[in-house]
Design a protein around this motif. Structure first.
Motif, mmCIF file in Angstrom:
data_model
loop_
_atom_site.group_PDB
_atom_site.id
_atom_site.type_symbol
_atom_site.label_atom_id
_atom_site.label_comp_id
_atom_site.label_asym_id
_atom_site.label_seq_id
_atom_site.Cartn_x
_atom_site.Cartn_y
_atom_site.Cartn_z
ATOM 1 N N GLU A 6 20.761 0.249 -20.927
ATOM 2 C CA GLU A 6 19.844 -0.104 -22.809
ATOM 3 C C GLU A 6 19.603 1.218 -23.819
ATOM 4 N N ARG A 38 10.943 -9.336 -24.164
ATOM 5 C CA ARG A 38 9.840 -8.256 -24.993
ATOM 6 C C ARG A 38 9.192 -8.292 -24.302
ATOM 7 N N GLN A 39 7.946 -7.483 -24.328
ATOM 8 C CA GLN A 39 7.120 -7.597 -23.130
ATOM 9 C C GLN A 39 5.690 -6.084 -23.398
ATOM 10 N N ARG A 45 6.650 -12.294 -20.210
ATOM 11 C CA ARG A 45 7.905 -11.727 -20.880
ATOM 12 C C ARG A 45 8.242 -12.488 -22.180
ATOM 13 N N ILE A 92 8.170 -3.403 -25.050
ATOM 14 C CA ILE A 92 9.187 -3.346 -24.453
ATOM 15 C C ILE A 92 9.950 -3.568 -24.075
ATOM 16 N N TYR A 93 11.376 -3.757 -24.972
ATOM 17 C CA TYR A 93 12.357 -4.730 -24.728
ATOM 18 C C TYR A 93 13.607 -5.008 -23.714
ATOM 19 N N TYR A 94 13.866 -5.465 -23.332
ATOM 20 C CA TYR A 94 14.776 -5.737 -22.367
ATOM 21 C C TYR A 94 15.804 -7.313 -22.313
ATOM 22 N N TRP A 107 19.718 -7.544 -15.285
ATOM 23 C CA TRP A 107 18.404 -6.701 -16.198
ATOM 24 C C TRP A 107 18.659 -5.479 -16.560
ATOM 25 N N GLY A 110 14.700 -1.559 -19.944
ATOM 26 C CA GLY A 110 13.924 -1.930 -21.059
ATOM 27 C C GLY A 110 13.918 -0.734 -22.111
ATOM 28 N N GLN A 112 11.390 0.799 -24.840
ATOM 29 C CA GLN A 112 10.332 0.850 -25.847
ATOM 30 C C GLN A 112 11.220 1.018 -27.571
#
Length: 117
Positions: A6, A38-39, A45, A92-94, A107, A110, A112
């Protein structure tokens, strides 16, 4: 083992934009479906956006009209264009990519995203 890398996270003022990307490490890999989650601390999540190989998309109500998920022709890179960002988008985006014929996908590590008011 396919890895998803990412990029594109960072800090931005409210109302600004960011573009996240998620690229598979193997050029021969292609997904059947992909998504961005996102989490935030203490929360589960949550699904933000989803795209199928057919390019059909779905979005969480909280981001509709502001976020756009897209992919390339090879179907191994996924983007998330985020506009009109709000402080509540901070997380945090995954990314997640699911290949055909399997029940479990891959996955990203992640990234930020911080939106300051």
């Amino acid at each position: 083992q396919v890895q998803l890398v990412e990029s594109g996270g960072g800090s931005v003022q409210a109302g600004g934009s960011l573009r996240l990307s998620c690229a598979a490490s193997e050029s021969t890999f292609s997904f059947n479906a992909a998504s961005w989650y996102r989490q935030t601390p203490g929360k589960q999540r949550e699904l933000v956006a989803f795209i199928r190989k057919s390019n059909n998309t779905n979005y969480a109500d909280s981001v509709k009209g502001r976020f756009t998920i897209s992919t390339d022709n090879a179907k191994n890179t996924v983007h998330l264009q985020m506009n009109s960002l709000k402080p509540e988008d901070t997380a945090i985006y995954y990314c997640y990519q699911l290949p055909s014929g399997v029940l479990s996908g891959y996955w990203g590590q992640g990234t930020q995203v911080t939106v300051v008011s």
